[in-house]
Design a protein around this motif. Structure first.
Motif, short mmCIF file in Angstrom:
data_model
loop_
_atom_site.label_atom_id
_atom_site.label_comp_id
_atom_site.label_asym_id
_atom_site.label_seq_id
_atom_site.Cartn_x
_atom_site.Cartn_y
_atom_site.Cartn_z
N SER A 27 1.99 2.42 -3.25
CA SER A 27 0.69 2.53 -4.33
C SER A 27 0.05 4.00 -4.30
CB SER A 27 -0.84 1.96 -3.36
OG SER A 27 -1.24 3.00 -3.07
N GLY A 28 0.82 4.44 -3.70
CA GLY A 28 -0.19 6.26 -4.48
C GLY A 28 -0.97 6.99 -3.87
N ASN A 29 -2.02 5.76 -3.76
CA ASN A 29 -3.03 5.76 -2.93
C ASN A 29 -3.05 6.61 -1.84
OD1 ASN A 29 -5.85 5.92 -2.09
ND2 ASN A 29 -6.03 4.58 -3.07
N HIS A 30 -3.18 7.89 -1.79
CA HIS A 30 -2.67 9.05 -0.66
C HIS A 30 -3.71 8.44 0.49
CE1 HIS A 30 0.87 10.35 -2.05
NE2 HIS A 30 0.37 11.02 -2.90
N GLU A 31 -5.05 8.52 -0.14
CA GLU A 31 -6.03 7.83 0.79
C GLU A 31 -6.40 6.90 1.65
OE1 GLU A 31 -8.68 7.57 3.94
OE2 GLU A 31 -8.28 9.28 2.69
N LEU A 32 -5.78 5.20 0.43
CA LEU A 32 -5.48 4.31 1.39
C LEU A 32 -4.00 3.51 2.23
CD1 LEU A 32 -5.75 1.64 -0.96
CD2 LEU A 32 -6.89 2.06 0.39
N ARG A 57 -3.26 6.21 3.88
CA ARG A 57 -3.68 7.33 5.08
C ARG A 57 -4.69 6.21 5.91
NH1 ARG A 57 -7.56 9.09 7.69
NH2 ARG A 57 -8.66 8.58 6.19
N VAL A 98 1.41 -0.88 -0.32
CA VAL A 98 -0.02 0.18 0.13
C VAL A 98 0.15 1.10 -0.21
CG1 VAL A 98 -0.12 0.05 2.64
CG2 VAL A 98 -1.76 1.26 1.21
#
Ligand code: 4FV
Length: 232
Positions: A199-204, A206, A196
């Motif tokens: 992933s660069g997916n900041h919400e995930l 966080r 994760v």
């Protein structure tokens, strides 16, 4: 912020506060730290700062006169400036981030470093505004505890840390222990970094960090969660 440290070993304070973040903060004039030699305020030619305990017993006790004379001389240099007079002692209030934040809001702090068996009680009763302990163990002097306070407080002074953002996410500032941190290489001897985080997916990311911080706090410091629940 100005911090004056009253000690019989000013070299210890100078050596540590000249380095790294604190050293740069002093150079930038954001935080002023002055190590003041208590012996300079001892009246006798032997510059005596300690004496035997009344009632007998082992060791020596830090005398009143040099400490009162020093604090009065220091505060007289800053008329109108309200000073927190902090004594480092195992008998003090346990230092925590909340107390660090409280002190960081002050503009003028004098830290008194005990030595020997401790200080004359009249210093606690009639001079000191705060007694702080860094932990339930006995050190040979108050200098290292004073440096703990100075380091913890100075880094909360705006401009001392490169980016203040890092303070918010730290342990205790959020009431939780900090989440696990990783950096390059993503694969170290086959030990992978959690996907994760790559992933660069900041919400995930966080969410993962929040869950990880809660898990670690529940495992290692459940008392902090009670605190947190108590406060929220
Ligand atoms: C201490 C502490 C500490 C006790 C006698 C210095 C020493 C000597 N200070 N947290 N733990 N001080 O052990 O703050 O005077």
């Amino acid at each position: 912020m100005r911090i004056e440290v009253l000690t019989t070993f000013p070299g210890i304070i100078e050596a540590v506060t000249a380095e790294s973040i604190l050293g740069r903060a002093r150079q930038k004039g954001i935080v002023e730290v002055e190590a003041v030699n208590l012996r300079d305020f001892a009246a006798d030619r032997h510059k005596t700062t300690d004496d035997e305990p009344f009632g007998g017993g082992p060791g020596m006790v830090m005398k009143c006169e040099p400490v009162f004379a020093a604090v009065e001389a220091l505060t007289a240099r800053r008329p109108g400036a309200r000073a927190r007079i902090v004594l480092m002692t195992p008998q003090g209030r346990r230092l925590d981030q909340k107390m660090v934040e409280e002190l960081a809001a002050e503009s003028y702090v004098i830290v008194v470093c005990g030595r020997y068996e401790g200080v004359d009680e009249r210093i606690r009763e009639h001079l000191v505004t705060d007694e702080i302990s860094i932990g339930d163990y006995v050190l040979s002097g108050g200098e290292i505890p004073a440096l703990v306070v100075i380091d913890a407080v100075a880094r909360l002074v705006p401009g001392v840390l490169g980016d203040e953002a890092s303070v918010e996410s730290e342990s205790f500032s959020s009431g939780l222990l900090e989440y696990p941190q990783y950096t390059r290489p993503a694969d170290f001897r086959g030990l992978q970094v959690p996907e994760v985080l790559l992933s660069g997916n900041h919400e995930l990311i966080r969410q993962w960090r929040r869950v990880a911080a809660l898990k670690r706090t529940r495992e290692r410091r459940p008392d902090l969660l009670e605190e947190d629940e108590k406060c929220n």
